[in-house]
Design a protein around this motif. Structure first.
Motif, PDB file in Angstrom:
ATOM      1  N   SER B  22      33.713 -54.102 -51.156  1.00 23.26           N
ATOM      2  CA  SER B  22      32.676 -53.408 -50.390  1.00 23.26           C
ATOM      3  C   SER B  22      32.544 -53.985 -48.990  1.00 23.26           C
ATOM      4  O   SER B  22      32.447 -53.245 -48.010  1.00 23.26           O
ATOM      5  N   LEU B  24      34.758 -55.523 -47.288  1.00 21.56           N
ATOM      6  CA  LEU B  24      35.959 -55.220 -46.506  1.00 21.56           C
ATOM      7  C   LEU B  24      35.882 -53.796 -45.938  1.00 21.56           C
ATOM      8  O   LEU B  24      36.184 -53.563 -44.763  1.00 21.56           O
ATOM      9  N   ILE B  25      35.462 -52.853 -46.773  1.00 21.32           N
ATOM     10  CA  ILE B  25      35.304 -51.470 -46.309  1.00 21.32           C
ATOM     11  C   ILE B  25      34.222 -51.409 -45.228  1.00 21.32           C
ATOM     12  O   ILE B  25      34.377 -50.744 -44.203  1.00 21.32           O
ATOM     13  N   MET B  28      35.622 -52.663 -41.931  1.00 22.07           N
ATOM     14  CA  MET B  28      36.439 -51.677 -41.218  1.00 22.07           C
ATOM     15  C   MET B  28      35.563 -50.643 -40.518  1.00 22.07           C
ATOM     16  O   MET B  28      35.829 -50.258 -39.374  1.00 22.07           O
ATOM     17  N   ASN B  29      34.499 -50.214 -41.205  1.00 17.21           N
ATOM     18  CA  ASN B  29      33.629 -49.208 -40.595  1.00 17.21           C
ATOM     19  C   ASN B  29      32.771 -49.823 -39.490  1.00 17.21           C
ATOM     20  O   ASN B  29      32.473 -49.163 -38.498  1.00 17.21           O
ATOM     21  N   SER B  80      22.746 -48.755 -46.292  1.00 19.71           N
ATOM     22  CA  SER B  80      22.758 -48.149 -47.612  1.00 19.71           C
ATOM     23  C   SER B  80      24.078 -47.441 -47.879  1.00 19.71           C
ATOM     24  O   SER B  80      24.668 -47.582 -48.944  1.00 19.71           O
ATOM     25  N   ASN B  81      24.524 -46.680 -46.890  1.00 20.58           N
ATOM     26  CA  ASN B  81      25.742 -45.897 -47.039  1.00 20.58           C
ATOM     27  C   ASN B  81      26.863 -46.562 -46.231  1.00 20.58           C
ATOM     28  O   ASN B  81      26.901 -46.465 -45.011  1.00 20.58           O
ATOM     29  N   PHE B  82      27.766 -47.250 -46.942  1.00 20.19           N
ATOM     30  CA  PHE B  82      28.826 -48.022 -46.281  1.00 20.19           C
ATOM     31  C   PHE B  82      29.846 -47.128 -45.578  1.00 20.19           C
ATOM     32  O   PHE B  82      30.658 -47.617 -44.802  1.00 20.19           O
ATOM     33  N   MET B  83      29.852 -45.830 -45.877  1.00 16.83           N
ATOM     34  CA  MET B  83      30.839 -44.941 -45.275  1.00 16.83           C
ATOM     35  C   MET B  83      30.269 -44.155 -44.097  1.00 16.83           C
ATOM     36  O   MET B  83      30.959 -43.322 -43.527  1.00 16.83           O
ATOM     37  N   VAL B  85      29.734 -44.195 -40.719  1.00 17.52           N
ATOM     38  CA  VAL B  85      30.076 -44.934 -39.486  1.00 17.52           C
ATOM     39  C   VAL B  85      29.096 -44.588 -38.362  1.00 17.52           C
ATOM     40  O   VAL B  85      28.684 -45.455 -37.591  1.00 17.52           O
TER      41      VAL B  85
END
Lengths: 152, 105
Positions: B22, B24-25, B28-29, B80-83, B85
């Protein structure tokens, strides 16, 4: 790129799985990796332990959980699996519940997964989660994950 | 980070329980979001227990971990939302401006 490669990540999937709760969902998400021989059966227990120990932080985005444990928890090969649930489950995440898609991975060491997760993140930003949710069968879900791996 | 250190890279730490997936993702974002803000930053990812003994300018983690990380950096962002961006970019923009680390155009 298309030649068989012993170092290539193992890719697996399961679709339309019934899971009574988040523990069953995490176990189901790891099972394809166990069946593929990429992780030892104990990896499944450790993935459940990680949620117990650290909370449901791995519910990354609405509906999607990333299940994994550590390299020392029985990982044989770099691997990635997707599992879709017939009925979503609650992880106890304040914003991202309920979860209907789980992505499990295993890395044999502390760095082998970095490129794979980088590609995974890119593909998730480009709509991979819904492609997996819409996959009518296991073969189609595997094909979607293979696009991530092929990109490595 | 002092304003007269403006040539120094922003030190950013993304944190999750295990420090492998998590975070790491999220790293990146966060790199994507910082790049759209034009901020030069070094982003590292780590696990909760290592993070407690580290220091950074900005730490980013799930809300459930944020309280535990209060001593690590002057700026602690709960995500809250790792995706998301774009949401991450907005939170970073607001926090960096509040610190005087991001000037007006």
């Amino acid at each position: 790129m298309s030649e068989p490669d012993d170092d290539a990540p193992v890719v697996a999937a399961a679709t339309g799985v019934n899971a009574a709760d988040w523990r069953a969902a995490v176990r189901a998400a790891c099972q394809p990796l166990v069946d593929a021989g990429a992780v030892e059966p104990r990896y499944t227990d450790r993935c459940v332990d990680m949620v117990e120990e650290h909370g449901p932080y791995m519910v990354l985005t609405p509906g999607l959980a990333l299940a994994h444990a550590r390299p020392t928890d029985g990982v044989r090969r770099l691997c990635l699996a997707a599992t879709t649930l017939t009925e979503p489950v609650m992880f106890g995440h304040p914003d991202n519940d309920p979860v209907d898609l789980l992505i499990a991975f295993g890395s044999p060491d502390d760095s082998s997964h970095i490129g794979l997760l980088q590609k995974l993140a890119e593909h998730l930003l480009a709509g991979l989660a819904d492609t997996l949710r819409d996959a009518p069968d296991r073969a189609r879900a595997i094909r979607a994950l293979e696009t991530v791996v092929a990109d490595l | 980070m002092n304003q007269n250190d403006s040539n120094r890279q922003l030190q950013v730490l993304t944190v999750c329980g295990v420090g492998m997936g998590s975070s790491l993702i999220l790293r990146m974002n966060a790199e994507k979001a910082l790049s759209t803000l034009g901020v030069s930053a070094k982003v590292e990812h780590t696990d909760m227990s290592s993070a407690r003994s580290m220091r950074a300018d900005v730490v980013i983690a799930q809300g459930m971990h944020a309280d535990d990380l209060a001593g690590v950096a002057p700026v602690v962002l709960s995500i809250s939302n790792f995706m998301d961006v774009d949401g991450l970019r907005r939170q970073l923009d607001e926090a960096l401006r509040a610190q005087g680390w991001l000037g007006d155009e």
